[in-house]
Design an enzyme around this catalytic site. Sequence first.
Site, short mmCIF file in Angstrom:
data_model
loop_
_atom_site.label_atom_id
_atom_site.label_comp_id
_atom_site.label_asym_id
_atom_site.label_seq_id
_atom_site.Cartn_x
_atom_site.Cartn_y
_atom_site.Cartn_z
N HIS A 144 -6.70 -41.99 -15.72
CA HIS A 144 -5.69 -40.68 -15.84
C HIS A 144 -5.60 -40.15 -17.47
O HIS A 144 -6.23 -41.41 -18.76
CB HIS A 144 -4.42 -40.46 -15.60
CG HIS A 144 -3.36 -41.26 -16.20
ND1 HIS A 144 -3.46 -43.33 -16.37
CD2 HIS A 144 -2.92 -41.55 -17.43
CE1 HIS A 144 -2.76 -44.10 -16.97
NE2 HIS A 144 -1.95 -43.44 -18.25
N HIS B 168 -3.92 -37.64 -19.46
CA HIS B 168 -2.87 -36.62 -19.99
C HIS B 168 -2.89 -35.13 -21.09
O HIS B 168 -4.18 -35.41 -21.87
CB HIS B 168 -2.10 -37.21 -21.16
CG HIS B 168 -1.56 -38.38 -21.07
ND1 HIS B 168 0.15 -38.80 -20.48
CD2 HIS B 168 -1.89 -39.92 -20.51
CE1 HIS B 168 0.21 -40.65 -19.76
NE2 HIS B 168 -1.15 -40.60 -20.37
P1 5GP Z 1 -0.02 -44.20 -19.71
O1 5GP Z 1 0.63 -44.40 -20.54
O2 5GP Z 1 -0.63 -45.19 -18.99
O3 5GP Z 1 -1.29 -43.60 -20.22
O4 5GP Z 1 0.67 -42.77 -19.23
C1 5GP Z 1 1.33 -43.36 -17.71
C2 5GP Z 1 1.98 -42.29 -17.56
O5 5GP Z 1 2.70 -42.43 -16.06
C3 5GP Z 1 3.32 -41.85 -18.06
O6 5GP Z 1 3.52 -40.63 -18.66
C4 5GP Z 1 4.67 -41.72 -16.99
O7 5GP Z 1 5.61 -40.99 -17.31
C5 5GP Z 1 3.61 -41.27 -16.02
N1 5GP Z 1 4.09 -41.96 -14.94
C6 5GP Z 1 4.33 -43.07 -14.32
N2 5GP Z 1 4.93 -43.63 -13.04
C7 5GP Z 1 4.42 -41.93 -12.40
C8 5GP Z 1 5.37 -41.56 -11.54
O8 5GP Z 1 5.50 -43.13 -10.30
N3 5GP Z 1 4.60 -40.33 -10.34
C9 5GP Z 1 3.94 -39.45 -11.57
N4 5GP Z 1 4.22 -38.10 -11.70
N5 5GP Z 1 4.04 -39.71 -13.17
C10 5GP Z 1 4.01 -41.19 -13.44
#
Ligand code: 5GP
Length: 162
Positions: free
Chosen positions: A110, A112
């Site tokens: 993903h 951000h």
């Molecule tokens: P990472 O650390 O993998 O780059 O970021 C994961 C992101 O996914 C975090 O900002 C977290 O808040 C978001 N996230 C985790 N679980 C969910 C979810 O169930 N729904 C949504 N919309 N975002 C999520």
Amino acid sequence: MHAPTAPLKPSTGHCIFCDLIHGAAEVSICYEDATAMAFLDIQPVNPGHVLVVPREHYEVLQDMPKTLATHLFEVALTLIPAIQTASGAPDINVVVNSGAAAGQDVMHYHIHLIPRREGDGFDISLPFGASLMPNRQQLDGMAARIGSMLRDPLARGGQKKS
Ligand code: 5GP
Ligand code: ZN
């Protein structure tokens, strides 16, 4: 519209983003097309924090077909002005945590898109304060190593993707 160019990579284990994409859990979608989706982060840094994802499950950036990876950045470029207007935040961080050691918690690739305001307290601080400053010879040596890897796909494990 983008068409996937690589065979579907099976997900290893349960993936919350696959659940969201397949409608198995609540999600606030702000963009979708045949291969990409964007939705609001459940725990936003600031209001309007959006995640751009491929519909197919890929773990990290380098797993993605180049055309799909490029498409997701095109989606990000389309979304950024809309997010800025909707959130009222003037600036934005575009962040990819690719791999666990890089801080990736959800192992479905993903991007951000994080709206930023002066004094909001969030910090991705570069240059890194704890960095050792390499000398020019060390920088040139690393640049040459990377350059030779680019010229020799076999040396980097045949990871060339089209
Ligand atoms: P990472 O650390 O993998 O780059 O970021 C994961 C992101 O996914 C975090 O900002 C977290 O808040 C978001 N996230 C985790 N679980 C969910 C979810 O169930 N729904 C949504 N919309 N975002 C999520
Ligand atoms: Zn997934």
